[in-house]
Design an enzyme around this catalytic site. Structure first.
Site, short mmCIF file in Angstrom:
data_model
loop_
_atom_site.label_atom_id
_atom_site.label_comp_id
_atom_site.label_asym_id
_atom_site.label_seq_id
_atom_site.Cartn_x
_atom_site.Cartn_y
_atom_site.Cartn_z
N HIS A 281 0.79 -1.19 -0.07
CA HIS A 281 0.06 0.08 0.00
C HIS A 281 0.66 1.41 0.10
O HIS A 281 0.92 2.00 -0.82
CB HIS A 281 -0.76 0.13 1.12
CG HIS A 281 -1.64 -0.99 1.36
ND1 HIS A 281 -2.88 -1.25 0.62
CD2 HIS A 281 -1.50 -2.05 2.27
CE1 HIS A 281 -3.50 -2.48 1.41
NE2 HIS A 281 -2.61 -2.90 2.22
C1 BDR Z 1 -3.02 1.01 5.30
O1 BDR Z 1 -3.16 0.29 6.70
C2 BDR Z 1 -1.92 -0.14 7.25
O2 BDR Z 1 -2.21 -1.66 7.50
C3 BDR Z 1 -0.96 0.12 6.15
O3 BDR Z 1 0.39 0.55 6.75
C4 BDR Z 1 -1.53 0.96 5.30
O4 BDR Z 1 -0.98 2.35 5.48
C5 BDR Z 1 -3.67 -0.01 4.40
O5 BDR Z 1 -5.11 -0.13 4.79
#
Ligand code: BDR
Ligand code: CA
Length: 367
Positions: A281
């Site tokens: 992500h």
């Molecule tokens: C987001 O939430 C966290 O788990 C990750 O760091 C990312 O920023 C994804 O939904």
């Protein structure tokens, strides 16, 4: 070279984003990074505020951020500010995600220096704020930074946000509007889901779910925002092939990254049944800032915009009793605004700056 400020909640994928923020290059022929990291602020999210701040200091040491940099014959001292920001969301209760990131936010990561390591302690001691209510320090530091840069005629900065938006929302609330407009080019954030399911609620993505009130402030502000939501981040999978490429050579940073991605892959498989690897992500926020051409999305249909990316109005669902709580509602066809004329009139002031009637968000769709 773009000057950036990173606001993060490290976090495995935040850790990868930080590496890009320090060393990211758009081409292997470039000898030095295409971004200049001015500073890093942390926020409670994947783990508590204390843990994400300490993780940031450990990562800065592990990545050698404080070393003298030798690139292309040039030598320059890095001076990256570290600030512990908000330890809790604006309205909601604290919510961490140990199932994905482990109790301390960087579960399973090998090769991190210990908290007692003098270099880590030095980062923490020099941190502009060291205690639980560091939000005001973050805001005054950023205001001073923007004032200094604008008075010197330096280019506006890009804010990269890879955690809940608490710090950024409060900055936008507290800083003079003219300063934000002059000093910030764009906010690029990982959060939300455009037209696809959430990961921590039917339509709720984690970063937005942790602080939907903050997200609403950011999306409503008349500044360009680029959103990397789950719809695009789920296209960027760290596959076993990439893992093999990473581990084909040996170095401390490769060990750190591959152990982080191994842990992340395991929790993603357990929690979400991802079998081919985890989505990276937050990495996409930096990838977009460094190499925007890697991404595509609809172009604006307005002839005034010269083929610029389309921008949309995005609203955050804040009704905690709704199954759509924390959804990022993208008005792809500009219908909601047109149907709400009164709202539209209130948006006239936005038209003066962006001519979009609140349509300020670029929604990344393909990578
Ligand atoms: C987001 O939430 C966290 O788990 C990750 O760091 C990312 O920023 C994804 O939904
Ligand atoms: Ca994150």
């Amino acid at each position: 070279v773009k000057s950036i400020w990173l606001d993060a909640d490290p976090g495995h994928d935040d850790a990868v984003a930080l590496l890009l923020a320090l060393f990211g290059r758009s081409s292997s022929t470039h000898t030095s990074p295409d971004v200049h990291l001015l500073g890093l602020s942390t926020v409670a999210g994947n783990a508590c505020g204390l843990a994400t701040w300490q993780n940031a200091a450990k990562l800065l040491v592990a990545y050698g951020a404080d070393d003298v940099e030798r690139r292309g014959g040039r030598e320059r001292e890095r001076d990256i500010a570290l600030i512990r920001g908000a330890d809790e969301p604006l309205v909601q209760s604290v919510r961490a995600d140990a199932a994905i990131h482990g109790e301390d936010g960087l579960g399973g990561v090998m090769g991190l220096p210990a908290l007692s390591d003098p270099r880590v302690q030095q980062y923490l001691q020099h941190s502009h704020s060291r205690n639980a209510n560091g939000l005001h320090t973050f805001i005054s530091h950023l205001i001073a930074l923007l004032q200094e840069r604008t008075s010197k005629g330096l280019a506006p900065i890009t804010i990269a946000a890879t955690g809940p938006l608490t710090n950024i929302a409060m900055l936008l609330k507290c800083a003079p509007k003219h300063l934000i407009r002059a000093g910030v080019q764009e906010i690029v954030l990982m959060g939300g889901a455009a037209g696809c399911p959430g990961n921590r609620g039917p339509l709720a993505e984690f970063n937005i779910l942790v602080d939907p009130e903050a997200a609403s402030i950011v999306f409503d502000y008349d500044i360009p925002v680029t959103m990397a939501g789950l719809n695009v981040t789920h296209q960027a999978i760290f596959t076993p092939e990439l893992q093999a490429t990473l581990t084909a050579k040996k170095s401390p940073i490769r060990t750190l990254l591959s152990s982080a991605m191994t842990f992340f892959a395991q929790t993603y498989e357990t929690e979400f049944d991802f079998k081919c690897g985890p989505p990276v992500h937050d990495f996409l926020v930096l990838a977009y800032i460094i190499s925007p051409h890697l991404f595509s999305g609809p172009k604006s249909s307005s002839s005034d915009d010269n083929g610029e990316p389309a921008r949309y109005r995005v609203d955050i669902e804040r009704n905690a009793h709704s199954p759509a709580f924390a959804a990022t509602v993208v008005d792809f066809h500009d219908q909601w605004r047109q149907q709400h004329q009164q709202q539209h009139q209130q948006q006239q002031q936005h038209d003066e700056t962006w001519g979009k009637g609140g349509r300020n968000v670029r929604v990344l769709q393909h990578v």
